[in-house]
Design an enzyme around this catalytic site. Structure first.
Site, PDB file in Angstrom:
ATOM      1  N   LYS A 160     -19.525  34.162  37.572  1.00 50.18           N
ATOM      2  CA  LYS A 160     -18.820  34.837  36.474  1.00 50.18           C
ATOM      3  C   LYS A 160     -18.897  36.336  36.773  1.00 50.18           C
ATOM      4  O   LYS A 160     -19.705  37.067  36.182  1.00 50.18           O
ATOM      5  CB  LYS A 160     -19.475  34.464  35.139  1.00 50.18           C
ATOM      6  CG  LYS A 160     -18.647  34.806  33.935  1.00 50.18           C
ATOM      7  CD  LYS A 160     -19.224  34.143  32.689  1.00 50.18           C
ATOM      8  CE  LYS A 160     -18.669  34.718  31.409  1.00 50.18           C
ATOM      9  NZ  LYS A 160     -17.227  34.559  31.232  1.00 50.18           N
TER      10      LYS A 160
HETATM   11  N1  PPE Z   1     -13.273  30.306  32.001  1.00 46.86           N
HETATM   12  C1  PPE Z   1     -13.337  31.659  32.016  1.00 46.86           C
HETATM   13  C2  PPE Z   1     -12.490  32.402  32.976  1.00 46.86           C
HETATM   14  C3  PPE Z   1     -14.181  32.299  31.134  1.00 46.86           C
HETATM   15  O1  PPE Z   1     -14.244  33.638  31.147  1.00 46.86           O
HETATM   16  C4  PPE Z   1     -14.952  31.563  30.220  1.00 46.86           C
HETATM   17  C5  PPE Z   1     -15.850  32.236  29.232  1.00 46.86           C
HETATM   18  C6  PPE Z   1     -14.856  30.139  30.249  1.00 46.86           C
HETATM   19  C7  PPE Z   1     -14.016  29.558  31.164  1.00 46.86           C
HETATM   20  C8  PPE Z   1     -15.668  29.260  29.338  1.00 46.86           C
HETATM   21  O2  PPE Z   1     -17.030  29.316  29.669  1.00 46.86           O
HETATM   22  P1  PPE Z   1     -18.173  29.079  28.578  1.00 46.86           P
HETATM   23  O3  PPE Z   1     -18.175  30.283  27.683  1.00 46.86           O
HETATM   24  O4  PPE Z   1     -19.407  28.933  29.372  1.00 46.86           O
HETATM   25  O5  PPE Z   1     -17.791  27.850  27.838  1.00 46.86           O
HETATM   26  N2  PPE Z   1     -15.387  33.487  28.782  1.00 46.86           N
HETATM   27  C9  PPE Z   1     -16.309  34.423  28.181  1.00 46.86           C
HETATM   28  C10 PPE Z   1     -15.761  35.820  28.181  1.00 46.86           C
HETATM   29  C11 PPE Z   1     -14.687  36.132  27.206  1.00 46.86           C
HETATM   30  C12 PPE Z   1     -14.323  37.592  27.247  1.00 46.86           C
HETATM   31  O6  PPE Z   1     -13.175  37.890  27.003  1.00 46.86           O
HETATM   32  O7  PPE Z   1     -15.142  38.469  27.476  1.00 46.86           O
HETATM   33  C13 PPE Z   1     -16.774  33.970  26.808  1.00 46.86           C
HETATM   34  O8  PPE Z   1     -16.170  33.092  26.197  1.00 46.86           O
HETATM   35  O9  PPE Z   1     -17.782  34.487  26.352  1.00 46.86           O
END
Ligand code: PPE
Length: 308
Positions: A160
């Site tokens: 990430k």
């Molecule tokens: N894909 C991406 C690209 C992503 O950034 C997130 C989280 C997810 C999937 C889902 O992952 P999880 O949160 O572990 O279920 N995105 C984070 C950042 C958002 C932002 O704009 O900053 C979040 O949801 O915290």
């Protein structure tokens, strides 16, 4: 979305006043996207504020650092303590969003990251529904982006990394300017990958399908993992399966998952209503159990919460 300031930000082991939490303009991460982060939520529960799946998030942060070769000077336990301490000192009885960030700091220029200092920060602030209250209630309108998601051999999508989000920003702006709520990105092979900050599921003939994250170049979402567990515990079949664009158009139901977004129904994809265009029964059931689980109201999932 505007930030609501809280009191203190944890920076490299110190609690710093919100307004003093600054970095030098020549910090490496600001120039080259050399950072890794997490997004976590803490929720109000009957026994006080608790962090949802804290250890899994911080373990993923350490995995991101490993891929990016950031030599982070904290253990998993120390990082988890930094989060709970930051939530505690900021006094957020209604819960908050938590942003742990590892970034290459000031002292080196040039793309070689190996000599730059590794800095760590944890900030928290109250954050409402990421895709809006109406989107959560009625479903969001999605557009398939003209921007492809990263090829995992160009960008390590299992990490990430902050730099990855330039791709998300481009897709988000394209979708918003075209009048949609959010974008769905296809991977370099043309199969469905993920959204700008969420994973994606479809329901077809009662079976729940989602692209396998590592093959699809999607983040292995912790909300995705929670939703898969909840769905299986409810007796639904969940399959990790490559999805084509038309699988989105032909789905009976579809929804997004992410920490910031939580569980959000998809109302339409490229102007084609999903099902009848309103949240379907399986989506609604999972959304409701997730809502209760994060607040400590489902006994079976209490172990997902860390009291602060
Ligand atoms: N894909 C991406 C690209 C992503 O950034 C997130 C989280 C997810 C999937 C889902 O992952 P999880 O949160 O572990 O279920 N995105 C984070 C950042 C958002 C932002 O704009 O900053 C979040 O949801 O915290």
């Amino acid at each position: 979305m505007p930030i609501t300031p809280t009191k203190k930000i944890w920076m490299d082991g110190q609690m710093v006043d919100w307004d003093q939490a600054n970095v030098h303009v020549l910090s490496h991460g600001l120039h080259y996207g050399t950072g890794a982060f997490e997004g976590i939520r803490a929720y109000p529960t009957s026994s006080g504020v608790a962090v949802f799946r804290l250890r899994e998030h911080m373990a993923r942060l350490l995995r991101s650092c490993r891929v990016l070769m950031f030599d982070i000077p904290y253990t998993l336990d120390e990082l988890c303590d930094a989060v709970t301490e930051t939530v505690r000192v900021n006094d957020v009885p209604n819960g908050c969003y938590i942003r742990p960030l590892v970034y290459l700091g000031y002292g080196e220029m040039g793309v070689n990251p190996l000599l730059a200092p590794v800095n760590v920060a944890v900030a928290v602030w109250p954050w409402g529904a990421y895709l809006g209250d109406e989107g959560v209630a009625k479903g969001v309108r999605m557009k398939i982006s003209s921007w492809r998601r990263h090829d995992p051999n160009a960008m390590p999508t299992a990490a990430k990394a902050t730099g990855h989000y330039l791709n998300s920003s481009l897709a988000k702006v394209e979708a918003l300017k075209a009048g949609y709520d959010e974008a769905i990105m296809l991977g370099p092979d043309g199969r469905v990958s993920e959204c700008t900050g969420e994973n994606l599921f479809v329901v077809r003939d009662g079976v729940i399908l989602t692209p396998p994250p590592s093959e699809a170049g999607a983040l292995a979402g912790i909300t995705l993992d929670s939703v898969v567990t909840i769905a299986q515990d409810q007796g639904y079949t969940v399959r990790f399966e490559a999805l084509a664009r038309t699988d989105l158009y032909l789905a009976d139901e579809a929804f997004l998952t992410g920490t910031a977004a939580e569980v959000v129904p998809i109302a339409s994809v490229d102007d084609r209503p999903v099902g009848d265009g309103t949240p379907g029964p399986i989506t609604t059931a999972i959304k409701s159990i997730y809502h209760d689980a994060v607040r400590g109201d489902v006994e079976r999932y209490r172990s997902w919460l860390t009291q602060v």
